[in-house]
Design a protein around this motif. Structure first.
Motif, PDB file in Angstrom:
ATOM      1  N   ALA A 143       0.820  -1.230  -0.128  1.00 16.36           N
ATOM      2  CA  ALA A 143       0.072   0.064   0.025  1.00 16.36           C
ATOM      3  C   ALA A 143       0.869   1.357  -0.086  1.00 16.36           C
ATOM      4  O   ALA A 143       2.016   1.215   0.717  1.00 16.36           O
ATOM      5  CB  ALA A 143      -0.980   0.117   1.316  1.00 16.36           C
ATOM      6  N   ILE A 144       0.494   2.215  -0.782  1.00 19.94           N
ATOM      7  CA  ILE A 144       1.130   3.347  -0.660  1.00 19.94           C
ATOM      8  C   ILE A 144       0.085   4.576  -0.464  1.00 19.94           C
ATOM      9  O   ILE A 144      -1.019   4.579  -1.159  1.00 19.94           O
ATOM     10  CB  ILE A 144       2.015   3.688  -1.978  1.00 19.94           C
ATOM     11  N   GLY A 145       0.137   5.533   0.543  1.00 17.59           N
ATOM     12  CA  GLY A 145      -0.714   6.531   0.927  1.00 17.59           C
ATOM     13  C   GLY A 145       0.150   7.954   1.145  1.00 17.59           C
ATOM     14  O   GLY A 145       1.083   7.852   1.090  1.00 17.59           O
ATOM     15  N   VAL A 146      -0.585   8.751   1.791  1.00 14.87           N
ATOM     16  CA  VAL A 146      -0.156  10.018   2.315  1.00 14.87           C
ATOM     17  C   VAL A 146       0.610   9.873   3.675  1.00 14.87           C
ATOM     18  O   VAL A 146       0.011   9.158   4.505  1.00 14.87           O
ATOM     19  CB  VAL A 146      -1.272  11.129   2.209  1.00 14.87           C
ATOM     20  N   GLY A 147       1.849  10.562   3.601  1.00 18.99           N
ATOM     21  CA  GLY A 147       2.107  10.711   5.196  1.00 18.99           C
ATOM     22  C   GLY A 147       2.065  11.902   5.914  1.00 18.99           C
ATOM     23  O   GLY A 147       1.270  12.118   6.582  1.00 18.99           O
ATOM     24  N   THR A 148       3.099  12.583   6.038  1.00 16.04           N
ATOM     25  CA  THR A 148       3.119  13.913   6.692  1.00 16.04           C
ATOM     26  C   THR A 148       3.579  15.102   5.720  1.00 16.04           C
ATOM     27  O   THR A 148       4.080  14.612   4.368  1.00 16.04           O
ATOM     28  CB  THR A 148       3.931  13.893   7.764  1.00 16.04           C
ATOM     29  N   ARG A 149       3.634  16.163   5.834  1.00 15.87           N
ATOM     30  CA  ARG A 149       3.917  17.279   5.209  1.00 15.87           C
ATOM     31  C   ARG A 149       5.690  17.217   4.916  1.00 15.87           C
ATOM     32  O   ARG A 149       5.975  17.244   3.736  1.00 15.87           O
ATOM     33  CB  ARG A 149       3.719  18.744   5.741  1.00 15.87           C
ATOM     34  N   LYS A 150       6.526  16.711   5.775  1.00 20.37           N
ATOM     35  CA  LYS A 150       7.796  16.673   5.566  1.00 20.37           C
ATOM     36  C   LYS A 150       7.991  15.530   4.698  1.00 20.37           C
ATOM     37  O   LYS A 150       8.997  15.483   4.110  1.00 20.37           O
ATOM     38  CB  LYS A 150       8.406  16.537   7.051  1.00 20.37           C
ATOM     39  N   PHE A 151       7.296  14.377   5.280  1.00 21.15           N
ATOM     40  CA  PHE A 151       7.714  13.022   4.483  1.00 21.15           C
ATOM     41  C   PHE A 151       6.267  12.436   4.058  1.00 21.15           C
ATOM     42  O   PHE A 151       5.659  11.485   4.421  1.00 21.15           O
ATOM     43  CB  PHE A 151       8.227  11.982   5.721  1.00 21.15           C
ATOM     44  N   PRO A 152       5.967  12.930   2.785  1.00 19.98           N
ATOM     45  CA  PRO A 152       4.585  12.646   2.138  1.00 19.98           C
ATOM     46  C   PRO A 152       4.219  11.314   1.720  1.00 19.98           C
ATOM     47  O   PRO A 152       3.083  11.147   1.574  1.00 19.98           O
ATOM     48  CB  PRO A 152       4.499  13.821   1.043  1.00 19.98           C
ATOM     49  N   VAL A 153       5.128  10.551   1.551  1.00 20.67           N
ATOM     50  CA  VAL A 153       4.871   9.315   1.061  1.00 20.67           C
ATOM     51  C   VAL A 153       4.883   8.093   1.827  1.00 20.67           C
ATOM     52  O   VAL A 153       5.847   7.798   2.273  1.00 20.67           O
ATOM     53  CB  VAL A 153       5.703   8.939  -0.335  1.00 20.67           C
ATOM     54  N   LYS A 154       4.047   7.521   2.153  1.00 18.87           N
ATOM     55  CA  LYS A 154       3.747   6.642   3.308  1.00 18.87           C
ATOM     56  C   LYS A 154       3.918   5.284   2.465  1.00 18.87           C
ATOM     57  O   LYS A 154       2.988   4.981   1.742  1.00 18.87           O
ATOM     58  CB  LYS A 154       2.392   6.552   4.217  1.00 18.87           C
ATOM     59  N   GLU A 174       8.232 -11.523   3.949  1.00 24.41           N
ATOM     60  CA  GLU A 174       7.728 -13.110   3.733  1.00 24.41           C
ATOM     61  C   GLU A 174       7.160 -13.822   4.860  1.00 24.41           C
ATOM     62  O   GLU A 174       6.664 -14.808   4.450  1.00 24.41           O
ATOM     63  CB  GLU A 174       8.961 -13.653   3.234  1.00 24.41           C
ATOM     64  N   GLU A 175       7.129 -13.248   6.109  1.00 28.06           N
ATOM     65  CA  GLU A 175       6.467 -13.754   7.234  1.00 28.06           C
ATOM     66  C   GLU A 175       5.209 -13.157   7.448  1.00 28.06           C
ATOM     67  O   GLU A 175       4.499 -13.585   8.328  1.00 28.06           O
ATOM     68  CB  GLU A 175       7.305 -13.767   8.645  1.00 28.06           C
ATOM     69  N   GLY A 176       4.898 -12.299   6.653  1.00 27.02           N
ATOM     70  CA  GLY A 176       3.528 -11.557   6.648  1.00 27.02           C
ATOM     71  C   GLY A 176       3.374 -10.380   7.542  1.00 27.02           C
ATOM     72  O   GLY A 176       2.329 -10.090   7.775  1.00 27.02           O
ATOM     73  N   ASN A 177       4.594  -9.979   7.888  1.00 24.82           N
ATOM     74  CA  ASN A 177       4.692  -8.767   8.993  1.00 24.82           C
ATOM     75  C   ASN A 177       4.460  -7.425   8.096  1.00 24.82           C
ATOM     76  O   ASN A 177       5.302  -7.369   7.231  1.00 24.82           O
ATOM     77  CB  ASN A 177       5.888  -8.611   9.902  1.00 24.82           C
ATOM     78  N   GLN A 178       3.766  -6.539   8.613  1.00 25.44           N
ATOM     79  CA  GLN A 178       3.784  -5.388   7.727  1.00 25.44           C
ATOM     80  C   GLN A 178       4.224  -4.167   8.662  1.00 25.44           C
ATOM     81  O   GLN A 178       4.035  -4.085   9.763  1.00 25.44           O
ATOM     82  CB  GLN A 178       2.293  -4.864   7.428  1.00 25.44           C
ATOM     83  N   PHE A 179       4.817  -3.325   7.881  1.00 21.14           N
ATOM     84  CA  PHE A 179       5.393  -2.147   8.433  1.00 21.14           C
ATOM     85  C   PHE A 179       5.447  -0.847   7.612  1.00 21.14           C
ATOM     86  O   PHE A 179       5.530  -1.232   6.426  1.00 21.14           O
ATOM     87  CB  PHE A 179       6.727  -2.268   9.269  1.00 21.14           C
ATOM     88  N   PHE A 180       5.936   0.302   7.695  1.00 23.85           N
ATOM     89  CA  PHE A 180       5.867   1.180   6.883  1.00 23.85           C
ATOM     90  C   PHE A 180       7.039   2.284   7.181  1.00 23.85           C
ATOM     91  O   PHE A 180       7.632   2.149   8.312  1.00 23.85           O
ATOM     92  CB  PHE A 180       4.527   2.142   6.682  1.00 23.85           C
ATOM     93  N   GLN A 181       7.303   3.024   6.362  1.00 20.04           N
ATOM     94  CA  GLN A 181       7.944   4.420   6.449  1.00 20.04           C
ATOM     95  C   GLN A 181       7.545   5.542   5.825  1.00 20.04           C
ATOM     96  O   GLN A 181       7.006   5.355   4.493  1.00 20.04           O
ATOM     97  CB  GLN A 181       9.684   4.049   6.044  1.00 20.04           C
ATOM     98  N   ASN A 182       7.312   6.674   6.388  1.00 15.69           N
ATOM     99  CA  ASN A 182       7.023   7.904   5.643  1.00 15.69           C
ATOM    100  C   ASN A 182       8.315   8.577   5.141  1.00 15.69           C
ATOM    101  O   ASN A 182       9.296   8.791   5.889  1.00 15.69           O
ATOM    102  CB  ASN A 182       6.561   8.907   6.680  1.00 15.69           C
ATOM    103  N   VAL A 183       8.383   8.723   3.753  1.00 15.49           N
ATOM    104  CA  VAL A 183       9.526   9.064   3.031  1.00 15.49           C
ATOM    105  C   VAL A 183       9.324  10.508   2.075  1.00 15.49           C
ATOM    106  O   VAL A 183       8.132  10.566   1.699  1.00 15.49           O
ATOM    107  CB  VAL A 183      10.177   7.985   2.274  1.00 15.49           C
ATOM    108  N   ALA A 184      10.265  11.346   2.277  1.00 11.79           N
ATOM    109  CA  ALA A 184      10.300  12.345   1.066  1.00 11.79           C
ATOM    110  C   ALA A 184      11.092  11.624   0.019  1.00 11.79           C
ATOM    111  O   ALA A 184      12.191  11.702   0.179  1.00 11.79           O
ATOM    112  CB  ALA A 184      10.997  13.615   1.843  1.00 11.79           C
ATOM    113  N   ASN A 206       7.932  20.749  -1.386  1.00 11.00           N
ATOM    114  CA  ASN A 206       7.059  21.530  -0.315  1.00 11.00           C
ATOM    115  C   ASN A 206       7.388  20.700   1.145  1.00 11.00           C
ATOM    116  O   ASN A 206       6.352  21.206   2.332  1.00 11.00           O
ATOM    117  CB  ASN A 206       5.611  21.291  -0.473  1.00 11.00           C
ATOM    118  N   CYS A 207       8.386  19.907   1.453  1.00 13.15           N
ATOM    119  CA  CYS A 207       8.621  19.151   2.575  1.00 13.15           C
ATOM    120  C   CYS A 207       8.863  20.370   3.887  1.00 13.15           C
ATOM    121  O   CYS A 207       8.949  20.063   4.783  1.00 13.15           O
ATOM    122  CB  CYS A 207       9.753  18.191   2.658  1.00 13.15           C
ATOM    123  N   GLY A 208       9.412  21.436   3.414  1.00 12.02           N
ATOM    124  CA  GLY A 208       9.792  22.466   4.327  1.00 12.02           C
ATOM    125  C   GLY A 208      11.253  22.201   4.973  1.00 12.02           C
ATOM    126  O   GLY A 208      11.534  23.015   5.941  1.00 12.02           O
TER     127      GLY A 208
END
Length: 376
Positions: free
Chosen positions: A204-215, A221-231, A236-238
């Motif tokens: 999945a890809i969605g919106v993160g924060t103003r500084k790091f907009p791409v979540k 492979e074990e089915g664990n999900q996690f994310f990072q918000n990245v610029a 406009n990340c400021g």
């Protein structure tokens, strides 16, 4: 008549809510309220062309270079709730950031308000109203070169482009700290430790924060999900570039993820197309530089800039630079005409050799083709 207007208003509000929700993504297992569950169930100016994935696909837009139609989502931080960012263009009164949270704002250019303040104009996709951001104590032409930008706004162009290029892709971790969501109705999260070089798939890809907009949400492979918000483009990340060192490095794409080596290797199979000029033999749709869908007419001239294979698919994402406006567009195509669909023309339209012809289309060619069509 009143009933018709009421129905139209409700449909517009529903459309806006759906647009917002498509950008709000969560890792699996996150708590949801009963109401949410029931609703869900019911419903630069560089001299050389960049060669890396980010540089070739995600352009940094200084405020001076913003184009009308660029889309942003209002993601306030704690400070923004106190200060505020926008004013109603009709009443010129401040609008609280809580009211604007998660609304989509479309850039409409810049100008002056009734008090001769320099302003940045927006139209809200969700309520159809006009708003503006007053630039503090400065002229637009001076302010737009700074990193200040417009507070609260996360650039959705990067989110849309990342969805086009990365959904389903295999990525390897390059950091050891990532996040999981803790509550569906808020931005709560907790950090988790992940081994370096862990193989994951983008789910999945969605919106993160103003500084790091791409979540970017990935699953191992074990089915664990996690994310990072990245610029990615840092539009406009400021933040200044030097602020992405040390602890913030993980909030850059390469600070948290590495593309599949095989995918990068496969991309080199298409090197002989890079830099070549092609034109469209038929009208087609492409993804624009800020993530919007753009209709391209027949005989549109392009230079191929980048070709990136899509995991477990005969398709590739091709980046092309338009000879007409100089912007870069993305098109999903296949170099093999073997796809099985219910529509032969639809299938062929995605076939590279059917859609594109090598060379430069001349004015004389356009005239001849036009005359041939008339004779038919």
């Amino acid at each position: 008549m009143k009933k018709l207007l009421s129905i139209c208003f409700m449909m517009a509000m529903m459309g806006g809510a759906m647009a917002q929700q498509s950008y709000i993504v969560k890792t699996k297992g996150v708590k949801k309220t009963t109401e949410e569950v029931s609703q869900k169930e019911a419903a630069d100016n560089e001299t050389e062309e960049p060669k890396d994935f980010v540089g070739a696909n995600f352009k940094h837009y200084k405020l001076c270079d913003w184009e009308k139609g660029m889309r942003f989502m209002v993601i306030p931080e704690k400070y923004d709730y106190v200060v505020g960012a926008f004013r109603d263009a009709e009443t010129h009164k401040d609008v609280g950031c809580g009211k604007m949270r998660h609304k989509i704002m479309v850039y409409q250019g810049h100008g002056k308000n009734k008090d001769r303040e320099s302003i940045v104009n927006f139209k809200c996709e969700d309520d159809g109203k006009n708003y503006y951001y007053p630039i503090p104590n400065s002229e637009f032409d001076d302010y737009c070169y700074t990193k200040g930008g417009v507070p609260t706004l996360a650039f959705l162009g990067d989110v849309d482009k990342a969805r086009t290029l990365l959904m389903g892709a295999t990525l390897y971790t390059t950091a050891t700290s990532y996040c999981v969501d803790t509550d569906y109705d808020s931005d709560g999260f907790q950090e988790v430790s992940v081994p370096l070089n862990k193989k994951t798939k983008v789910v999945a890809i969605g919106v993160g924060t103003r500084k790091f907009p791409v979540k970017i949400i990935v699953e191992d492979e074990e089915g664990n999900q996690f994310f990072q918000n990245v610029a990615i483009s840092k539009t406009n990340c400021g933040m200044r570039d030097e602020e992405f060192g040390m602890t913030n490095r993980k909030h850059t794409f390469y600070g948290s993820f590495r593309l599949d080596d095989k995918k990068v290797s496969d991309a080199h199979k298409y090197d002989h197309y890079i830099g070549q000029k092609y034109y469209t033999q038929y009208a087609t749709k492409m993804t624009g530089p800020t993530g919007e869908s753009v209709s391209m007419p027949k005989n549109s001239q392009f230079t191929i800039k980048k070709i990136m294979p899509i995991d477990n698919s005969p398709y590739v994402n091709m980046t092309l630079k338009s000879a007409k406006d100089g912007f870069e567009y993305t098109k999903r195509v296949s170099f093999t005409n073997t796809q099985v669909t219910g529509d032969i023309d639809g299938r062929r339209e995605d076939y590279f050799d059917y859609l594109f012809k090598k060379g430069v289309v001349t004015v004389r060619q356009k005239v001849v083709k036009k005359m041939q069509r008339k004779r038919r």
